[in-house]
Structures are given as C-alpha cells and as structure tokens.
Scaffold this motif. Structure first.
Motif, mmCIF file in Angstrom:
data_model
loop_
_atom_site.group_PDB
_atom_site.id
_atom_site.type_symbol
_atom_site.label_atom_id
_atom_site.label_comp_id
_atom_site.label_asym_id
_atom_site.label_seq_id
_atom_site.Cartn_x
_atom_site.Cartn_y
_atom_site.Cartn_z
ATOM 1 N N VAL A 1 0.864 -1.185 0.000
ATOM 2 C CA VAL A 1 0.000 0.000 0.000
ATOM 3 C C VAL A 1 0.899 1.233 0.000
ATOM 4 N N ASN A 2 1.028 1.822 -1.174
ATOM 5 C CA ASN A 2 1.929 2.983 -1.301
ATOM 6 C C ASN A 2 1.207 4.260 -0.866
ATOM 7 N N LYS A 3 1.979 5.313 -0.768
ATOM 8 C CA LYS A 3 1.482 6.640 -0.353
ATOM 9 C C LYS A 3 0.981 6.634 1.085
ATOM 10 N N THR A 4 1.494 5.692 1.867
ATOM 11 C CA THR A 4 1.246 5.729 3.301
ATOM 12 C C THR A 4 2.341 6.627 3.870
ATOM 13 N N ASP A 5 2.107 7.927 3.770
ATOM 14 C CA ASP A 5 3.182 8.880 4.035
ATOM 15 C C ASP A 5 3.334 9.223 5.513
ATOM 16 N N ASN A 6 2.283 9.025 6.303
ATOM 17 C CA ASN A 6 2.417 9.325 7.730
ATOM 18 C C ASN A 6 1.703 8.279 8.574
ATOM 19 N N PRO A 7 2.072 8.193 9.870
ATOM 20 C CA PRO A 7 1.585 7.111 10.723
ATOM 21 C C PRO A 7 0.058 7.014 10.790
ATOM 22 N N GLU A 8 -0.646 8.157 10.766
ATOM 23 C CA GLU A 8 -2.114 8.089 10.857
ATOM 24 C C GLU A 8 -2.708 7.258 9.726
ATOM 25 N N GLN A 9 -2.086 7.374 8.558
ATOM 26 C CA GLN A 9 -2.637 6.669 7.396
ATOM 27 C C GLN A 9 -2.543 5.159 7.531
ATOM 28 N N ARG A 10 -1.727 4.708 8.492
ATOM 29 C CA ARG A 10 -1.593 3.265 8.654
ATOM 30 C C ARG A 10 -2.917 2.598 9.006
ATOM 31 N N GLN A 11 -3.854 3.379 9.577
ATOM 32 C CA GLN A 11 -5.187 2.839 9.858
ATOM 33 C C GLN A 11 -5.885 2.423 8.556
ATOM 34 N N ASP A 12 -5.637 3.230 7.526
ATOM 35 C CA ASP A 12 -6.377 3.025 6.274
ATOM 36 C C ASP A 12 -6.016 1.725 5.562
ATOM 37 N N ILE A 13 -4.906 1.156 5.932
ATOM 38 C CA ILE A 13 -4.476 0.008 5.127
ATOM 39 C C ILE A 13 -5.339 -1.220 5.369
ATOM 40 N N TYR A 14 -6.140 -1.226 6.450
ATOM 41 C CA TYR A 14 -6.903 -2.451 6.754
ATOM 42 C C TYR A 14 -7.945 -2.765 5.699
ATOM 43 N N ASP A 15 -8.458 -1.725 5.042
ATOM 44 C CA ASP A 15 -9.408 -1.950 3.947
ATOM 45 C C ASP A 15 -8.869 -2.907 2.890
ATOM 46 N N PHE A 16 -7.559 -2.892 2.749
ATOM 47 C CA PHE A 16 -6.970 -3.633 1.633
ATOM 48 C C PHE A 16 -6.920 -5.147 1.865
ATOM 49 N N TYR A 17 -7.256 -5.576 3.105
ATOM 50 C CA TYR A 17 -7.361 -7.023 3.335
ATOM 51 C C TYR A 17 -8.407 -7.625 2.407
ATOM 52 N N SER A 18 -9.410 -6.789 2.030
ATOM 53 C CA SER A 18 -10.487 -7.306 1.192
ATOM 54 C C SER A 18 -10.002 -7.787 -0.168
ATOM 55 N N LEU A 19 -8.797 -7.361 -0.551
ATOM 56 C CA LEU A 19 -8.299 -7.810 -1.859
ATOM 57 C C LEU A 19 -7.858 -9.272 -1.828
ATOM 58 N N GLY A 20 -7.674 -9.803 -0.627
ATOM 59 C CA GLY A 20 -7.422 -11.242 -0.529
ATOM 60 C C GLY A 20 -5.973 -11.657 -0.692
ATOM 61 N N PHE A 21 -5.036 -10.751 -0.433
ATOM 62 C CA PHE A 21 -3.635 -11.150 -0.533
ATOM 63 C C PHE A 21 -2.904 -11.035 0.807
ATOM 64 N N GLY A 22 -3.641 -11.222 1.882
ATOM 65 C CA GLY A 22 -3.012 -11.241 3.199
ATOM 66 C C GLY A 22 -2.640 -9.857 3.686
ATOM 67 N N ASP A 23 -1.580 -9.795 4.500
ATOM 68 C CA ASP A 23 -1.217 -8.540 5.150
ATOM 69 C C ASP A 23 -0.746 -7.493 4.150
ATOM 70 N N PRO A 24 -1.430 -6.353 4.105
ATOM 71 C CA PRO A 24 -0.934 -5.266 3.254
ATOM 72 C C PRO A 24 0.294 -4.634 3.920
ATOM 73 N N ILE A 25 1.273 -4.284 3.138
ATOM 74 C CA ILE A 25 2.482 -3.678 3.692
ATOM 75 C C ILE A 25 2.501 -2.191 3.349
ATOM 76 N N PRO A 26 2.451 -1.320 4.363
ATOM 77 C CA PRO A 26 2.430 0.113 4.084
ATOM 78 C C PRO A 26 3.806 0.614 3.648
ATOM 79 N N VAL A 27 3.858 1.342 2.556
ATOM 80 C CA VAL A 27 5.123 1.928 2.110
ATOM 81 C C VAL A 27 4.880 3.365 1.647
ATOM 82 N N SER A 28 5.951 4.101 1.545
ATOM 83 C CA SER A 28 5.872 5.399 0.902
ATOM 84 C C SER A 28 7.065 5.538 -0.034
#
Ligand code: GDP
Ligand code: GDP
Length: 436
Positions: free
Chosen positions: A118-145
């Motif tokens: 999950v790119n464009k995770t530019d600051n710690p608050e945005q790390r909350q947003d990555i949980y939505d991406f579990y729905s894509l079915g590829f396991g743990d999303p990895i936050p990056v910027s």
C-alpha cells in the motif's frame, strides 16, 4: 544462477515507478560509456540483504494503442508470466478501487506469490487506512511510501522470503548461452540447426523455464551447454508479445541468465538500431559476446566481403572490439560447427584469473611504453593492479587520484591486458580506487 524476477503491477499513478526507482540498484561504475544505449528503466537489478534479483516495472511497458482495460490486463499477464514474485501495488490515498479489484482478479488465477504493497502511506495516521486492503485477498498489506522511502525494507523482506530456493551446484559445469537479435535474423533456425547437430540431454529444465525454453546438450568433448531460447515465444501471438519494448525486455532477461551471448545479425540487412541496444546491454552486463552474422548464403560475395562487413561492424560497434565475429548460415549449416568451440573459448576467457605479480609486470611495462598523463601539473600514478572478480574479469587499479585517470588511459591499460592475456570475447571492467 538465474536471478529471481520481481514484477510490480498495479493501476497507473499508484507509484510503481517511484518505488521501482528506489529499489533499483545503481550499476557498478564501469569504464566504458556505451554509445547508443538508452537505459530501459522498465528492467533493472535490485538487491536486498544477500539476495540479488531482477525487477520489472510493468507500468513502464507502453500499450497506449490498446484500450485502458486491456493495458492493465496485459501488464498483469506479463508479470504473471515473467515473475517469481509479484508486488501488487495500491494506494492509501484512494483506497480500494474498481481497477484494483480487477487486477486482483487476474492475479488470483496465477499460481505466483503476490505481496500487497500500500503505497502513499506517508504518515503514521494513514496506517489505519491500510486495513481496507485485506479485502483484496492477498493477506497482510504492507504500508510503504515511495516518496519518503519508508517501508521499502519491510516490503523487500516479504518479497525475498518468497524467492524460490536456489539450487546452483550441479549447474556449474554447463555453459549457459543465448541467441539474441531482432525478429527474423534467424535465431530459431540457428537454434534448430545447432540442436540438430548435438546430443540433447534435457529440454525444459524444471524451475528455470519461465517461458523461455532451456535445452541442455553436449558437444563431442562432453562439454555441457544450456541454451536459453527466447526465439519461440513471439510466435504464440499474444498482442503484447510483438511490442518492441517487450522483446527488448525478454532479451535482457535472457542475457541476465547467460554466460555467453550469441549476438545474431542478418548478414543481408546489416546492423539496425534495435541490435545496438541489445548488444550494449550484454556488454554492460559483462557477458561474453560472439557476433554471429547469419544468412551469409544470401550475400553476394567477393574476396573482400567478409573484411568489408567486419570493418563496418567494428566501426559501428566500437565498444565490442573484443567480440569475435563469425559468418554462418543456418540454412546451409556453413560454419555452424565452430560455434561450440568459440563458446567454450570465450567462456574460459571470461573466467580467466591473472595473478597480481604478473599483472604488475604488465603495468610496469605499460607505463614504460606510455607514461601516465599529467593534468594541470599533477601526474597520475597507478601503483598497483589486482583482479577482484571473473565473469567478467574485473580489475581494481589503485591510483593517487581517480580524477586523473582518464578514460583514454584506462582504455590503454585494458588494451595492454588484452595484448598480454587472452581475453577475447569478454568485456573487462577496470575500477579506479584511490590509495589512501
Ligand atoms: P505509476 O504510474 O504507478 O508508476 O506511478 P508513479 O511512480 O509515476 O507515481 C505517480 C504519482 O504519485 C507521482 O506524482 C508520484 O510523485 C506520486 N507518488 C509516488 N509515490 C508516492 C508516495 O509514497 N506518496 C505520495 N504522496 N505520492 C507518491
Ligand atoms: P527469428 O525470428 O530470429 O527466430 O528468425 P527465424 O529463424 O524464424 O528466421 C526468419 C526467416 O529467415 C525464416 O524465413 C528463415 O527460413 C530464414 N533464415 C534463417 N536463417 C537463414 C539463413 O542462414 N539463410 C537464409 N537464406 N535464410 C535464413
């Protein structure tokens, strides 16, 4: 060893190229600048911890003549065919989009490992947003910027654990080579003609076939060869297989996996731009190179034909002055029998090691013939030469000041090495180092 391949896929603008460029390792500095070589940024080398890999940015492959949906699909398909591990990239800014889901659908069907970034995770608050991406079915999303360079290490940790286990040992006694060249120069014909003359041991060596076909054969002396054949692929006829960028990428991937490259040219048509690009890549990658001029049966010949062709090639490909040239015909089989011996010779030269004591005799003699240059009153001193690697032979020159070590004098020393030892067919890398 064939390098594992990592591909980055995802819809446009999620930041694939940005992350790609962060991971792409700078090539080690090499002596010669290769004219005419445009660096293709869709394909690069990366390394992480003790792992080396190749990397493809599928977003860089241009299908602008195709409808948007097809572009996305073709990029994903290329990743599935080429890669050992796929980085599926999405963006924290937009969340899960329809196109992300469409890419996910294509990737489900592949039996390839997928790491979700999950790119464009530019600051710690945005790390909350990555949980939505579990729905894509590829396991743990990895936050990056990609912009800030954060999370890239975690991403690469996840990627390298999925690399296939290396099984190098038993391959060591085989010389890997590939035939590289434009469509229609006669690669497939040469492959068939060469295999027709030799005892084929195995085809489709498991684990090494992406969709290149690897074939092992032996010559009369029992030397094993592995031929990496990319020629057949284009003939399956998927749309993207005919694009030039894809062809160049395939060639680069085959070159990476080879020790020796047979650079095939059409004797009737001569050299084209696309030829130069691929030859330049093989040269920079440090592969041994043999220039194979095919279709020589079609050329109207007089006593000077070979010499004329050779002179022209040498002037157009000056940086390949070490590569032997052979004139053949896949059709009449003329001179094909010399190829295995040539491949063996350049392979031996590419692995040649020279002792430091002998090297320094050559250095002393060289400096006596042509004294080191002086720049603004300061003379270059070359104290010591030592070989640090083979494939290709790589030498470190300890000098008083690398700034004074101009290209022309480096070239002179390389030529002195070539005069003293048989390095025909292999590039030589020379690395200047300042002696403290
Ligand atoms: P690609 O089309 O997927 O290859 O995306 P690019 O790498 O070209 O990036 C698209 C845009 O997103 C560019 O404007 C980048 O500067 C921007 N971008 C890339 N990575 C990040 C990131 O981590 N954070 C932010 N905020 N912007 C990014
Ligand atoms: P590739 O695209 O590089 O694999 O080229 P092919 O092996 O498919 O050959 C392209 C065309 O050139 C075919 O029609 C071949 O029959 C022809 N060809 C290949 N090698 C020779 C050769 O040495 N002499 C002649 N006259 N034709 C050749």
């Amino acid at each position: 060893m064939a390098l594992p391949v990592v591909a980055i896929v995802g819809r446009p603008n999620v930041g694939k190229s940005t992350v790609f460029n962060r991971i792409a390792r700078q090539r080690i500095s090499i002596v010669e600048d290769t004219p005419g070589v445009t660096r293709d940024r869709i394909y690069a080398h990366g390394s992480w911890l003790n792992h080396e890999f190749s990397m493809i940015d599928t977003g860089g492959i241009d299908f602008t003549d195709q409808p948007f949906v097809d572009q996305i699909r073709m990029q994903a398909e290329i990743a599935i065919e080429e890669a050992d591990v796929i980085i599926f990239m999405v963006s924290a800014r937009e969340g899960v989009t329809d196109i992300d889901e469409r890419v996910a659908q294509i990737l489900y069907r592949a039996k390839k490992d997928v790491v979700l970034a999950v790119n464009k995770t530019d600051n710690p608050e945005q790390r909350q947003d990555i949980y939505d991406f579990y729905s894509l079915g590829f396991g743990d999303p990895i936050p990056v910027s990609g912009a800030q360079g954060t999370g890239i290490g975690d991403l690469l940790d996840a990627v390298v654990t999925k690399f296939p286990l290396e099984k190098d040992n038993e391959e060591d006694d085989t010389i890997k080579f590939s035939l590289i060249g434009r469509p229609n120069v006669g690669k497939s014909s040469l492959v068939n003609a060469i295999l027709g003359e030799h005892r084929v041991i195995v085809s489709d060596i498991e684990g090494t076939t992406r969709d290149a076909i690897d074939t092992q054969f032996t010559d009369d002396d029992g030397q094993k060869f592995t031929m990496i054949d990319t020629a057949g692929i284009r003939k399956r006829g998927k749309v993207w297989e005919s694009t030039e960028k894809y062809a160049v990428m395939r060639a680069q991937s085959a070159i990476d996996r080879s020790d020796v490259v047979l650079f095939v040219i059409d004797g009737e048509e001569g050299l084209r731009e696309q030829d130069k690009k691929v030859a330049g890549y093989a040269h920079e990658a440090g592969r041994a190179i043999i220039i194979v001029v095919n279709k020589w049966d079609l050329v109207k010949k007089d006593t000077y034909s070979m010499q004329k062709f050779t002179d022209k090639l040498r002037s157009e490909l000056q940086y390949l002055d070490y590569a032997p040239i052979v004139f053949v015909s896949a059709l009449t089989k003329q001179r094909l029998n010399v190829l295995p011996d040539m491949i063996k010779t350049v392979s031996v030269n590419q692995q040649r090691r020279v002792q430091s004591s002998v090297l320094n005799d050559v250095l002393l003699r060289a400096v006596a013939i042509t004294p080191t240059p002086t720049v603004k009153g300061k003379r270059l001193r070359v104290y010591y030469l030592t070989q640090v690697a083979i494939k290709p032979p790589t030498f470190v020159a300890f000098v008083n000041d690398p700034e004074l070590f101009h290209f022309s004098y480096q070239r002179f020393l390389i030529n002195q090495l070539r005069d003293s030892f048989d390095f025909s067919g292999t590039p030589i890398h020379l690395i200047p180092r300042q002696r403290k």
